[in-house]
Design a protein around this motif. Structure first.
Motif, short mmCIF file in Angstrom:
data_model
loop_
_atom_site.label_atom_id
_atom_site.label_comp_id
_atom_site.label_asym_id
_atom_site.label_seq_id
_atom_site.Cartn_x
_atom_site.Cartn_y
_atom_site.Cartn_z
N SER A 1 11.71 4.35 -19.03
CA SER A 1 12.79 4.67 -18.12
C SER A 1 12.27 4.66 -16.68
O SER A 1 11.08 4.86 -16.43
N ILE A 2 13.17 4.41 -15.74
CA ILE A 2 12.80 4.26 -14.33
C ILE A 2 13.32 5.44 -13.53
O ILE A 2 14.50 5.78 -13.60
N ASN A 3 12.45 6.04 -12.75
CA ASN A 3 12.80 7.11 -11.83
C ASN A 3 12.75 6.52 -10.42
O ASN A 3 11.69 6.41 -9.81
N GLU A 4 13.94 6.13 -9.90
CA GLU A 4 13.99 5.49 -8.59
C GLU A 4 13.72 6.47 -7.46
O GLU A 4 13.27 6.08 -6.38
N TYR B 1 9.53 1.83 -4.13
CA TYR B 1 8.57 2.18 -5.16
C TYR B 1 9.26 3.07 -6.18
O TYR B 1 9.94 4.04 -5.82
N VAL B 2 9.07 2.76 -7.46
CA VAL B 2 9.68 3.56 -8.52
C VAL B 2 8.61 3.98 -9.51
O VAL B 2 7.54 3.35 -9.62
N LEU B 3 8.90 5.05 -10.24
CA LEU B 3 8.02 5.50 -11.31
C LEU B 3 8.58 5.03 -12.64
O LEU B 3 9.74 5.31 -12.97
N TYR C 1 0.85 -1.18 0.00
CA TYR C 1 0.00 0.00 0.00
C TYR C 1 0.89 1.24 0.00
O TYR C 1 1.83 1.34 0.80
N LEU C 2 0.59 2.18 -0.88
CA LEU C 2 1.38 3.39 -0.99
C LEU C 2 0.46 4.60 -1.07
O LEU C 2 -0.38 4.69 -1.96
N ALA C 3 0.65 5.55 -0.15
CA ALA C 3 -0.07 6.82 -0.20
C ALA C 3 0.77 7.80 -1.01
O ALA C 3 1.74 8.38 -0.51
N ASN C 4 0.42 7.96 -2.27
CA ASN C 4 1.17 8.85 -3.16
C ASN C 4 0.23 9.90 -3.73
O ASN C 4 -0.83 9.58 -4.27
N TYR C 5 0.63 11.17 -3.65
CA TYR C 5 -0.19 12.26 -4.15
C TYR C 5 0.53 13.05 -5.23
O TYR C 5 0.07 14.12 -5.62
N GLU C 6 1.64 12.52 -5.71
CA GLU C 6 2.36 13.17 -6.79
C GLU C 6 1.75 12.78 -8.14
O GLU C 6 1.26 11.67 -8.31
N LYS C 7 1.81 13.69 -9.10
CA LYS C 7 1.30 13.39 -10.43
C LYS C 7 2.24 12.40 -11.13
O LYS C 7 3.46 12.53 -11.06
N LEU C 8 1.64 11.44 -11.82
CA LEU C 8 2.43 10.41 -12.49
C LEU C 8 2.77 10.77 -13.93
O LEU C 8 3.66 10.15 -14.52
N ASN C 9 2.06 11.73 -14.51
CA ASN C 9 2.31 12.15 -15.89
C ASN C 9 2.34 10.95 -16.84
O ASN C 9 3.31 10.76 -17.60
N ASP C 10 1.29 10.14 -16.75
CA ASP C 10 1.12 8.94 -17.58
C ASP C 10 2.11 7.82 -17.25
O ASP C 10 2.22 6.85 -18.00
N GLY C 11 2.82 7.96 -16.15
CA GLY C 11 3.71 6.88 -15.71
C GLY C 11 2.97 5.88 -14.84
O GLY C 11 1.77 6.00 -14.59
N GLN C 12 3.70 4.88 -14.38
CA GLN C 12 3.14 3.84 -13.52
C GLN C 12 4.06 3.64 -12.31
O GLN C 12 5.28 3.76 -12.43
N ILE C 13 3.44 3.33 -11.18
CA ILE C 13 4.21 3.03 -9.98
C ILE C 13 4.38 1.52 -9.87
O ILE C 13 3.42 0.76 -10.01
N HIS C 14 5.61 1.08 -9.60
CA HIS C 14 5.92 -0.34 -9.45
C HIS C 14 6.76 -0.55 -8.19
O HIS C 14 7.49 0.35 -7.76
N ILE C 15 6.64 -1.73 -7.61
CA ILE C 15 7.58 -2.13 -6.57
C ILE C 15 8.83 -2.66 -7.26
O ILE C 15 8.76 -3.20 -8.36
N TYR C 16 9.97 -2.51 -6.59
CA TYR C 16 11.25 -2.68 -7.27
C TYR C 16 12.25 -3.30 -6.32
O TYR C 16 12.35 -2.90 -5.16
#
Length: 416
Positions: free
Chosen positions: A370-373, A362-364, A309-324
């Motif tokens: 591309s991955i934004n760690e 969690y990474v975007l 479970y992740l409480a994220n309020y940042e905009k993803l800009n069409d990205g996806q959040i993944h566990i890493y």
């Protein structure tokens, strides 16, 4: 017939534009691949010539299927080398993996396979360099493949970690200064072309810097003191959970339920990028299988659905959040994706894990893959990271790239 579903893509920070051979990620029924040399944790093994290499994995179908392995040699750029098999290997491959055991007293059945090299068939690897181990099923379909490296202890590779000289990144990046010293054991000829380097952060090949050129030499010592070209984002310490006990909640575990198999529910994580850095010892994304319900974790550890479970309020800009993490060799697939739940207003995901101690973050994943760690965890120059530097050398007239030395440094000792 077992079909292989997923082909991996390498999201590699590379300074050269060569096309690498890709590792093949396993299908869903192959789990908990542990590939290691003499180190405590799994990852991409980097072993000295003559050392032992071990790979193990679980088949969740549990039908004692036959698996076979092959070993291939590659050049620095992960293209097949010009060596024939008998030039880099003594003995035979394409042999069946004979060492396997079935799970004991677990809700999820599985067969556990182990392969060690050298063995009675593959007696030794004869040369250093890049290698790929491939595992096939009885229908000669490629199930998965993993890279490893073999080195010769010839050159002396020294390294240290510095803060960036660019004030914009002084608090967020870590720079690797290093040198390759042939001493009196090897003389480098035309090093700009024949000597190549690889810098790996936290044993993650998908976050590496390739083929920096030496800036200057001191006798037979080649020096690399780049700033931005040898800079890595510092990231943050990994998060962790420990579910070695399925009867009670332990580290970062909120609750456990028994359904068809065990379900492990973690506490909700939050965005850490705006918090000050706090040192929390981790194992740099690695994992260790363990259970207190049995004596042999390899066959007595349970498989459990772990809910994130992740409480994220940042905009993803069409990205996806993944566990890493290294639990799946730092790969991104559908099992690692987090989906926003509008009812709870948090991102949720679940993945099947074997009992043990795991690091994750969690990474975007951006639309360009591309991955934004640091998207959710931030980037800090104080973060503890382990760096490994490999030196490759092809002698004039040589037919393959040797790995002639390995060095390492840890950012705990970072300096200006």
């Amino acid at each position: 017939m077992k079909k292989i579903i997923f082909i991996s893509f390498l999201l590699t920070a590379s300074l050269s534009s060569f096309s690498q051979a890709l590792e093949t990620t396993p299908p869903e029924y192959i789990r908990t691949i542990q590939f290691q040399g003499n180190a405590q944790f799994s990852g991409t093994p980097i072993i000295a010539l003559g050392e032992t290499l071990t790979i193990s994995f679980d088949d969740l179908i549990g039908d004692e299927a036959d698996y076979y392995y092959t070993i291939e040699h590659y050049d620095f750029d992960w293209k097949p080398s010009n060596l024939a098999k008998n030039e880099y290997m003594e003995g035979f491959d394409n042999m069946r993996i004979l060492n396997y055991k079935n799970s004991f007293n677990t809700l999820q059945i599985y067969s556990h396979y182990t392969l060690s090299i050298p063995n009675k068939n593959t007696r030794r690897l004869k040369v250093s360099g890049n290698y790929m181990l491939k595992v096939f099923n009885n229908d000669k379909e490629l199930v998965f493949s993993r890279k490893f490296m073999v080195y010769e202890d010839i050159a002396i590779v020294k390294a240290e970690i510095k803060r960036s000289r660019n004030l914009k990144y002084i608090d967020t990046k870590q720079v690797v200064y290093f040198s390759v010293d042939g001493a009196d054991r090897i003389i480098f000829r035309n090093p700009d072309q024949n000597l190549k380097t690889l810098i790996i952060q936290n044993n993650n090949l998908q976050n590496s810097i390739y083929n920096l050129k030496p800036q200057y030499s001191l006798g037979n010592e080649l020096v690399y003191r780049y700033d931005q070209k040898a800079a890595f984002w510092g990231g943050n310490e990994y998060l962790e959970f420990d579910n070695k006990d399925v009867r009670a909640a332990t580290m970062n575990v909120r609750s456990i339920q028994l359904k068809d198999i065990y379900n492990t529910y973690l506490f909700t994580d939050k965005n850490r990028s705006y918090d000050p850095y706090t040192y929390d010892p981790d194992i740099n994304g690695q994992f260790k299988v363990n259970t207190i319900q049995g004596e042999d974790p390899t066959i007595e550890a349970e498989y459990t659905w772990v809910h994130f479970y992740l409480a994220n309020y940042e905009k993803l800009n069409d990205g996806q959040i993944h566990i890493y993490g290294n639990f799946n060799n730092f790969n991104i697939d559908k099992s690692t994706r987090m989906i926003f739940n509008p009812k709870t207003e948090v991102y949720e995901g679940k993945r099947l894990f074997k009992q043990g101690f795991y690091n994750y973050k969690y990474v975007l994943v951006n639309p360009d893959k591309s991955i934004n760690e640091g998207f959710n965890s931030g980037n800090f120059d104080e973060t503890e990271n382990q760096y490994t530097i490999l030196a490759y050398y092809r002698e004039i007239g040589g037919r393959y790239d040797r790995i002639i030395g390995v060095g390492s440094a840890n950012s705990r000792n970072i300096s200006n």
